[in-house]
Design a protein around this motif. Structure first.
Motif, PDB file in Angstrom:
ATOM      1  N   ASP A 391      21.954  14.388  46.969  1.00 38.55           N
ATOM      2  CA  ASP A 391      21.068  15.315  47.684  1.00 38.55           C
ATOM      3  C   ASP A 391      21.451  16.763  47.423  1.00 38.55           C
ATOM      4  N   GLN A 441      19.103   2.652  47.126  1.00 33.64           N
ATOM      5  CA  GLN A 441      18.886   4.090  47.274  1.00 33.64           C
ATOM      6  C   GLN A 441      17.467   4.440  47.706  1.00 33.64           C
ATOM      7  N   GLN A 444      17.386   6.776  50.728  1.00 37.63           N
ATOM      8  CA  GLN A 444      17.765   8.129  50.313  1.00 37.63           C
ATOM      9  C   GLN A 444      16.605   8.821  49.608  1.00 37.63           C
ATOM     10  N   SER A 447      14.056   9.968  52.139  1.00 38.88           N
ATOM     11  CA  SER A 447      14.526  11.163  52.837  1.00 38.88           C
ATOM     12  C   SER A 447      14.354  12.407  51.986  1.00 38.88           C
TER      13      SER A 447
END
Length: 560
Positions: A391, A441, A444, A447
């Protein structure tokens, strides 16, 4: 039979000069067939004398003797000139030579060294054809099973026809000869000498072209790189060394990191931004080579090795899809783990490199290129592997000053969605879910998509009520005191983002009368203005942003 009659006539009729002459000739070429004692003195066996013929022979002998004398004189004078020039020239110039010799046949005639198999072939009129006589590709195809390899196999580096023949034959002896020569030459020219010389550059150029043709790395070259990189200054032969690193064979990650990646890491953090870009580009080539070629080659080599150990057969098993000319024993390890750890390592140094270079545009471009490769691996090469960058790395690119970098990353996120869907369908059909690296993932990724949508369109960058986990972008400023997040939510929208402000102002000038004060909020609050602005960004080449917002935002959603 004729020889026996002559010997019998010599015994019965006495010594005859012409018979003695003929038997003397036989004794010179076949001494085991003539056992009669013959006089060794020079006598005239044929007494008939032709004066005209003798004068012609005398003239020919005199002209030949004069020609030989002139040639010897010229050779002697040229030899003296070369000796004088070499004495004046420096020692380095006297040693200069071509590392890759010209092609030549291995022998010029069939003598006593000819093997039994060659004699049988010659007797059956299937004589071997020297490589030096092959001049075209069609001629090579017609005689490919009868072509004789040259005495110095290293000439294959600059002979495309010979490269085809070597691959077609698959001869392990030829591969061993070439490996020995290239290892010795690389050590002598690069390790044992300092600086750069043109002959070594030509050698590396031809070697890289040869490896491109084979589509595989050479084990002795990998061994050489492991030694050379430990003392490499990062400047000598840089383009060629980088290309060779991109063609390495697959190894356990611990070995790869210790012998290859660690020397690169030291140079990466002590060199300029341009060297950093070259390293990222080289690691991109290495990752692609691992997935496209070496992953399947390693599996085939391991299968061949296990079959040979079980059957104890001298015949070697080779896969028709992934044939390796330079065979070597492979260590058993998990190749997907090597690939995964390599990607993590590259992402880590890329993130630190962007911090050290203040998000340099050129370095950002190469990092985005590596991320784009990662998002297409499973679809392009049918590999159950997908890796999402951290990220923090994605946030640095989203918040950077490059609008085109943001647009490219948005298009990559769209490709990630397609790749995740393909990976999920692959796990449902044939591949077990545990073998599909990357499915874990998905949260993730969701997000990250929400964060980018909040950043560019919804003006909710720092909103903490979404319940989708801590935003990577929000995490950068949460601990900063005296920051009013409520008034900063729209600071990175496509209307006020530092990378898009110039585009928004240019659009405002085109769509509003002169003298009207620029206000980005009016663009975001009007649906028609928003659509026109997105069309303007698309025309300016920022198609990734428009594609991302179209794919992940509902039509009725509006920006504040």
């Amino acid at each position: 039979m004729e020889r026996e009659r002559k010997k019998e006539k010599q015994r019965t009729g006495g010594t005859q000069p012409y018979l003695t002459g003929l038997l003397s000739i036989y004794q010179v070429y076949y001494p085991n067939l003539v056992t009669l004692p013959l006089r060794s003195t020079n006598i005239i066996f044929f007494k008939s004398y032709d004066r005209n013929w003798s004068s012609i022979l005398r003239k020919v002998k005199e002209s030949n003797a004069e020609m030989l004398l002139n040639q010897s004189t010229e050779r002697e004078s040229s030899r003296k000139k070369k000796a004088d020039l070499s004495a004046r020239a420096p020692a380095s110039k006297r040693r200069r030579r071509e590392l890759i010799p010209q092609i030549s046949a291995s022998h010029s005639a069939v003598g006593d060294r000819t093997s039994a198999t060659e004699k049988v072939s010659l007797s059956l009129d299937v004589a071997r054809v020297p490589m030096i006589q092959i001049s075209s590709f069609m001629e090579m195809v017609e005689k490919i099973d009868r072509i004789e390899f040259p005495s110095e196999i290293c000439v294959a580096l600059h002979d495309p026809l010979l490269q085809h023949i070597i691959v077609h034959s698959g001869d392990r002896v030829i591969a061993s000869r070439f490996s020995y020569w290239i290892q010795h030459t690389l050590v002598e020219e690069l390790l044992n000498r300092s600086g750069i010389n043109k002959e070594a550059e030509k050698l590396l150029q031809h070697l890289i072209c040869f490896m491109d043709f084979l589509q595989e790395g050479i084990p002795v070259v990998d061994t050489f790189l492991q030694i050379y990189l430990d003392t490499w200054n990062g400047a000598d032969y840089r383009p060629y060394i980088m290309r060779l690193i991109g063609k390495l064979r697959m190894k356990p990650f611990t070995v790869l990191k210790e012998l290859i990646l660690e020397p690169l890491r030291k140079l990466f953090f002590t060199s300029s931004v341009y060297f950093k870009c070259q390293v990222i580009l080289t690691l991109t080539d290495l990752t692609q080579n691992y997935v496209a070629v070496e992953l399947f080659r390693y599996k085939d080599s391991l299968m061949q090795q296990e079959m040979n150990s079980v059957t104890s057969d001298t015949l070697e098993f080779t896969s028709p899809e992934c044939l390796s000319l330079f065979h070597e024993a492979v260590e058993k390890f998990n190749p997907m783990h090597t690939l995964q750890e390599l990607v993590k390592w590259v992402m880590s140094i890329a993130n630190v490199g962007l911090i050290a270079e203040n998000d340099h545009t050129l370095l950002t471009y190469h990092v985005i290129g590596y991320i784009e490769l990662l998002c297409t691996l499973n679809q392009k090469y049918d590999v159950p592997f997908l890796f999402l960058p951290s990220d923090l790395l994605l946030s640095r690119i989203i918040l950077a000053n490059s609008a085109f970098g943001c647009s490219k990353l948005c298009s990559i996120l769209c490709k990630y969605k397609t790749s995740f869907q393909a990976l999920r369908s692959l796990s449902d059909q044939s591949v077990p879910c545990t073998d599909c690296i990357g499915l874990g993932q998905v949260p993730q990724f969701n997000s990250i998509v929400v964060d980018v949508c909040n950043c560019f369109s919804r003006s909710k960058l720092y909103d903490t009520k979404l319940g989708l986990g801590v935003s990577s972008v929000r995490q950068l400023v949460t601990d900063v005191p005296d920051v009013d997040l409520a008034h900063s939510n729209g600071a990175f929208s496509i209307y006020r983002h530092q990378a898009f402000t110039g585009f928004a102002r240019s659009f405002w000038k085109q769509s509003h009368p002169q003298g009207v004060k620029f206000d980005p909020r009016q663009i975001s609050q009007s649906q028609s203005q928003k659509e026109a602005y997105l069309e303007y960004l698309k025309n300016e080449g920022l198609t990734g942003v428009v594609q991302f917002l179209t794919m992940f935002l509902r039509k009725h959603s509006t920006a504040n």
